[in-house]
Design a protein around this motif. Structure first.
Motif, PDB file in Angstrom:
ATOM      1  N   ASN A  46       0.905  -1.085   0.305  1.00 17.76           N
ATOM      2  CA  ASN A  46       0.048   0.023   0.068  1.00 17.76           C
ATOM      3  C   ASN A  46       0.552   1.473  -0.142  1.00 17.76           C
ATOM      4  O   ASN A  46      -0.051   2.565   0.176  1.00 17.76           O
ATOM      5  N   TRP A  50      -0.529   5.714  -0.581  1.00 19.42           N
ATOM      6  CA  TRP A  50      -0.013   6.368   1.671  1.00 19.42           C
ATOM      7  C   TRP A  50      -0.984   7.197   1.647  1.00 19.42           C
ATOM      8  O   TRP A  50      -2.111   7.738   2.668  1.00 19.42           O
ATOM      9  N   TYR A  51      -0.999   8.124   0.664  1.00 20.46           N
ATOM     10  CA  TYR A  51      -1.656   9.837   0.661  1.00 20.46           C
ATOM     11  C   TYR A  51      -2.629   9.897  -0.082  1.00 20.46           C
ATOM     12  O   TYR A  51      -2.871  10.829  -0.625  1.00 20.46           O
ATOM     13  N   ILE A  54      -7.100  11.285   1.227  1.00 18.66           N
ATOM     14  CA  ILE A  54      -6.545  11.064   2.678  1.00 18.66           C
ATOM     15  C   ILE A  54      -7.893  11.527   3.648  1.00 18.66           C
ATOM     16  O   ILE A  54      -8.080  11.477   4.364  1.00 18.66           O
ATOM     17  N   ARG A  58     -11.769   4.764   4.279  1.00 18.41           N
ATOM     18  CA  ARG A  58     -10.545   4.276   4.729  1.00 18.41           C
ATOM     19  C   ARG A  58      -9.934   4.997   5.150  1.00 18.41           C
ATOM     20  O   ARG A  58      -8.909   4.155   5.592  1.00 18.41           O
ATOM     21  N   GLN A  59      -9.052   5.434   4.728  1.00 17.89           N
ATOM     22  CA  GLN A  59      -8.311   6.864   5.422  1.00 17.89           C
ATOM     23  C   GLN A  59      -7.887   7.231   6.853  1.00 17.89           C
ATOM     24  O   GLN A  59      -6.624   6.784   7.140  1.00 17.89           O
ATOM     25  N   SER A  62      -7.651   4.265   8.940  1.00 21.10           N
ATOM     26  CA  SER A  62      -6.257   4.138   9.158  1.00 21.10           C
ATOM     27  C   SER A  62      -6.198   5.201   9.887  1.00 21.10           C
ATOM     28  O   SER A  62      -4.979   4.665  10.296  1.00 21.10           O
ATOM     29  N   LYS A 131      -6.007   1.073   4.324  1.00 19.16           N
ATOM     30  CA  LYS A 131      -4.912   2.382   3.172  1.00 19.16           C
ATOM     31  C   LYS A 131      -5.957   1.863   1.592  1.00 19.16           C
ATOM     32  O   LYS A 131      -5.339   2.895   1.134  1.00 19.16           O
ATOM     33  N   GLN A 132      -5.642   0.633   1.502  1.00 23.84           N
ATOM     34  CA  GLN A 132      -5.727  -0.328   0.275  1.00 23.84           C
ATOM     35  C   GLN A 132      -6.616  -1.550   0.606  1.00 23.84           C
ATOM     36  O   GLN A 132      -5.748  -1.723   0.198  1.00 23.84           O
TER      37      GLN A 132
END
Length: 182
Positions: A46, A50-51, A54, A58-59, A62, A131-132
């Motif tokens: 992932n 990462w960014y 954001i 899901r982010q 996370s 993250k994904q």
């Protein structure tokens, strides 16, 4: 290519940190190494997203999991450092420096859960997953959790061996990972 480099470099570091445990299958550090490898795989899987996006659910999930993970690890390691009466000579099983305690810590977060660092890693692995989310990520997070649960159960046996009846009594009053629940 960058992912492969990160994976190999981090694996070498984790192998060095875990070297004493890797030659003694059956100790908690042996299983923890494989949990770390699964989490490293999740990170590498992932790292390119990462960014991305954001503010997506899901982010945000996370980030919340990472934050909770950080709180648990800081409180757990901090209490072990302050109250655990570390002794570098303790060599009943291969351990990291902060684990070589000679006093059973039952204050702070340890009053409610026996394994705040493992709980932290459980949350961290799912933070990496969110993250994904993907099938591969879900499998890696699940495998990491299996290895972490195995490591914590092995560590329980090691703690009983070292602390004896005091640890058995402690186990009766506390949960493993989540206060009042699990």
């Amino acid at each position: 290519m960058q992912e492969a480099f990160v994976f190999v470099a981090a694996t070498l570091i984790l192998t060095f940190v875990s070297r004493k445990s890797l030659v003694k299958p059956g100790v908690h550090g042996f299983y923890r190494f494989f949990a770390w490898e699964c989490m490293l795989g999740l990170f590498v899987l992932n790292m390119q997203v990462w960014y991305d996006d954001i503010y997506s659910p899901r982010q945000i999930a996370s980030g919340v999991l990472f934050f909770l993970s950080l709180l648990l690890v800081l409180s757990g390691v901090g209490l072990l450092h302050m109250m655990g009466k570390r002794d570098a000579k303790r060599n009943d099983v291969p351990m990291l420096a902060f684990e070589k305690t000679t006093a059973l810590v039952k204050n702070g977060i340890f009053r409610y859960i026996r394994h705040p660092m493992y709980a932290s890693l459980l949350l961290f692995s799912w933070g990496l997953f969110f993250k994904q989310p993907s099938l591969a990520g879900g499998l890696l997070a699940t495998c990491a959790n299996i290895f972490l649960i195995t490591a914590s159960r092995v560590e329980e046996r090691e703690n009983i061996s070292y602390f004896g009846e005091a640890y058995r009594e402690y186990m009766k009053r506390t949960k493993m990972y989540l206060p009042f629940i699990l």
